[in-house]
Design a protein around this motif. Sequence first.
Motif, PDB file in Angstrom:
ATOM      1  N   ALA A   1      19.888 -19.048  78.061  1.00 52.75           N
ATOM      2  CA  ALA A   1      19.757 -19.096  76.607  1.00 52.75           C
ATOM      3  C   ALA A   1      21.113 -19.337  75.943  1.00 52.75           C
ATOM      4  N   THR A   2      21.061 -19.835  74.723  1.00 54.97           N
ATOM      5  CA  THR A   2      22.256 -19.955  73.895  1.00 54.97           C
ATOM      6  C   THR A   2      22.459 -18.612  73.203  1.00 54.97           C
ATOM      7  N   LEU A   3      23.551 -17.939  73.536  1.00 54.75           N
ATOM      8  CA  LEU A   3      23.828 -16.593  73.020  1.00 54.75           C
ATOM      9  C   LEU A   3      25.162 -16.573  72.292  1.00 54.75           C
ATOM     10  N   ALA A   4      25.275 -15.709  71.314  1.00 56.80           N
ATOM     11  CA  ALA A   4      26.535 -15.492  70.601  1.00 56.80           C
ATOM     12  C   ALA A   4      26.762 -13.988  70.481  1.00 56.80           C
ATOM     13  N   THR A   5      27.942 -13.546  70.843  1.00 55.71           N
ATOM     14  CA  THR A   5      28.277 -12.132  70.744  1.00 55.71           C
ATOM     15  C   THR A   5      28.378 -11.732  69.276  1.00 55.71           C
ATOM     16  N   ILE A   6      27.626 -10.707  68.907  1.00 52.98           N
ATOM     17  CA  ILE A   6      27.712 -10.141  67.555  1.00 52.98           C
ATOM     18  C   ILE A   6      28.698  -8.978  67.564  1.00 52.98           C
ATOM     19  N   SER A   7      28.546  -8.097  68.561  1.00 54.39           N
ATOM     20  CA  SER A   7      29.482  -6.976  68.679  1.00 54.39           C
ATOM     21  C   SER A   7      29.668  -6.624  70.148  1.00 54.39           C
TER      22      SER A   7
ATOM     23  N   PRO B   1      32.732   6.180  86.096  1.00 56.79           N
ATOM     24  CA  PRO B   1      33.051   5.026  85.252  1.00 56.79           C
ATOM     25  C   PRO B   1      34.469   5.092  84.692  1.00 56.79           C
ATOM     26  N   ILE B   2      35.071   3.910  84.546  1.00 57.12           N
ATOM     27  CA  ILE B   2      36.392   3.823  83.916  1.00 57.12           C
ATOM     28  C   ILE B   2      36.271   3.296  82.490  1.00 57.12           C
ATOM     29  N   ALA B   3      35.133   2.663  82.176  1.00 55.64           N
ATOM     30  CA  ALA B   3      34.905   2.143  80.821  1.00 55.64           C
ATOM     31  C   ALA B   3      33.416   1.898  80.638  1.00 55.64           C
ATOM     32  N   GLN B   4      33.021   1.843  79.367  1.00 52.70           N
ATOM     33  CA  GLN B   4      31.640   1.490  79.038  1.00 52.70           C
ATOM     34  C   GLN B   4      31.665   0.584  77.818  1.00 52.70           C
ATOM     35  N   SER B   5      30.848  -0.483  77.881  1.00 55.10           N
ATOM     36  CA  SER B   5      30.723  -1.423  76.765  1.00 55.10           C
ATOM     37  C   SER B   5      29.288  -1.442  76.267  1.00 55.10           C
ATOM     38  N   LEU B   6      29.150  -1.449  74.972  1.00 52.90           N
ATOM     39  CA  LEU B   6      27.854  -1.640  74.321  1.00 52.90           C
ATOM     40  C   LEU B   6      27.951  -2.933  73.538  1.00 52.90           C
ATOM     41  N   SER B   7      26.907  -3.765  73.619  1.00 53.07           N
ATOM     42  CA  SER B   7      26.993  -5.071  72.977  1.00 53.07           C
ATOM     43  C   SER B   7      25.694  -5.468  72.312  1.00 53.07           C
ATOM     44  N   THR B   8      25.843  -6.353  71.327  1.00 54.08           N
ATOM     45  CA  THR B   8      24.730  -6.972  70.625  1.00 54.08           C
ATOM     46  C   THR B   8      24.976  -8.468  70.635  1.00 54.08           C
ATOM     47  N   PHE B   9      23.947  -9.232  70.976  1.00 50.65           N
ATOM     48  CA  PHE B   9      24.048 -10.686  71.031  1.00 50.65           C
ATOM     49  C   PHE B   9      22.975 -11.312  70.162  1.00 50.65           C
ATOM     50  N   ALA B  10      23.314 -12.415  69.515  1.00 47.05           N
ATOM     51  CA  ALA B  10      22.318 -13.248  68.849  1.00 47.05           C
ATOM     52  C   ALA B  10      21.732 -14.179  69.893  1.00 47.05           C
ATOM     53  N   VAL B  11      20.410 -14.285  69.905  1.00 42.45           N
ATOM     54  CA  VAL B  11      19.718 -15.243  70.770  1.00 42.45           C
ATOM     55  C   VAL B  11      19.386 -16.425  69.871  1.00 42.45           C
ATOM     56  N   LEU B  12      20.125 -17.522  70.064  1.00 42.63           N
ATOM     57  CA  LEU B  12      19.986 -18.687  69.193  1.00 42.63           C
ATOM     58  C   LEU B  12      18.925 -19.644  69.723  1.00 42.63           C
ATOM     59  N   PRO B  13      18.344 -20.441  68.828  1.00 38.42           N
ATOM     60  CA  PRO B  13      17.385 -21.453  69.299  1.00 38.42           C
ATOM     61  C   PRO B  13      18.084 -22.398  70.279  1.00 38.42           C
ATOM     62  N   ASP B  14      17.400 -22.764  71.335  1.00 29.36           N
ATOM     63  CA  ASP B  14      17.998 -23.644  72.333  1.00 29.36           C
ATOM     64  C   ASP B  14      18.497 -24.929  71.698  1.00 29.36           C
ATOM     65  N   GLY B  15      19.742 -25.288  72.031  1.00 27.81           N
ATOM     66  CA  GLY B  15      20.323 -26.535  71.551  1.00 27.81           C
ATOM     67  C   GLY B  15      20.775 -26.510  70.103  1.00 27.81           C
ATOM     68  N   ALA B  16      20.615 -25.385  69.423  1.00 28.44           N
ATOM     69  CA  ALA B  16      20.930 -25.343  67.993  1.00 28.44           C
ATOM     70  C   ALA B  16      22.426 -25.262  67.734  1.00 28.44           C
ATOM     71  N   GLY B  17      23.124 -24.417  68.486  1.00 28.62           N
ATOM     72  CA  GLY B  17      24.541 -24.218  68.219  1.00 28.62           C
ATOM     73  C   GLY B  17      24.785 -23.754  66.795  1.00 28.62           C
ATOM     74  N   ALA B  18      23.847 -22.980  66.244  1.00 25.86           N
ATOM     75  CA  ALA B  18      23.884 -22.586  64.834  1.00 25.86           C
ATOM     76  C   ALA B  18      24.777 -21.373  64.635  1.00 25.86           C
ATOM     77  N   PHE B  19      26.062 -21.614  64.481  1.00 28.04           N
ATOM     78  CA  PHE B  19      27.007 -20.543  64.250  1.00 28.04           C
ATOM     79  C   PHE B  19      27.443 -20.549  62.797  1.00 28.04           C
ATOM     80  N   ASN B  20      27.755 -19.375  62.253  1.00 29.19           N
ATOM     81  CA  ASN B  20      28.389 -19.281  60.950  1.00 29.19           C
ATOM     82  C   ASN B  20      29.889 -19.480  61.174  1.00 29.19           C
ATOM     83  N   ARG B  21      30.377 -20.654  60.837  1.00 35.62           N
ATOM     84  CA  ARG B  21      31.762 -20.999  61.110  1.00 35.62           C
ATOM     85  C   ARG B  21      32.698 -20.381  60.080  1.00 35.62           C
ATOM     86  N   ALA B  22      33.869 -19.978  60.520  1.00 35.97           N
ATOM     87  CA  ALA B  22      34.844 -19.356  59.632  1.00 35.97           C
ATOM     88  C   ALA B  22      35.396 -20.333  58.606  1.00 35.97           C
TER      89      ALA B  22
END
Length: 152
Positions: A80-86, A128-149
């Motif tokens: 999938a096309t994913l983008a890290t939110i946090s 454990p030496i570290a723990q990560s919690l994450s949230t990802f956006a699941v984008l429509p395939d082929g969209a590349g729909a990012f909010n650009r800076a």
Amino acid sequence: MGFFTVESAQQQLSPGGNFGPWIWQLNLKAEHISAEEVRLRLPYGDHIARPGGVVVGQAMMALADTIMVLAICEKLQRFATLATISLTTNFMRAAVRQDVIGIARAVRVGRSTAFGEVDLFVDGSPDPIAQSLSTFAVLPDGAGAFNRADQH
């Protein structure tokens, strides 16, 4: 049957795979892939260490982000096309001249958002030496729909 095999996941982590050259240079090694969890190894090297041999947090966070992409894709049964939110990482102990093992679980994967957690260990230790919690956006395939800076 799962989406990834250890071999196909390794191909994604290697030159020519879907990750960038900075990830290839980490030399991540796929060790286990299942619907429940994904396990990767970050081999120790001087290129990811501070003086004294402490593995830098940036390399461990790159491991956490990358392994979650694989875990989410395994749950979705597609690349999938994913983008890290946090990505929030708490470091508990240093890894000194040791490989770091990441174990990821995709906790909830929805149509537009996925949540996951990664525990990091030094090789051979159950603590454990570290723990990560994450949230990802699941984008429509082929969209590349990012909010650009650079766009308002």
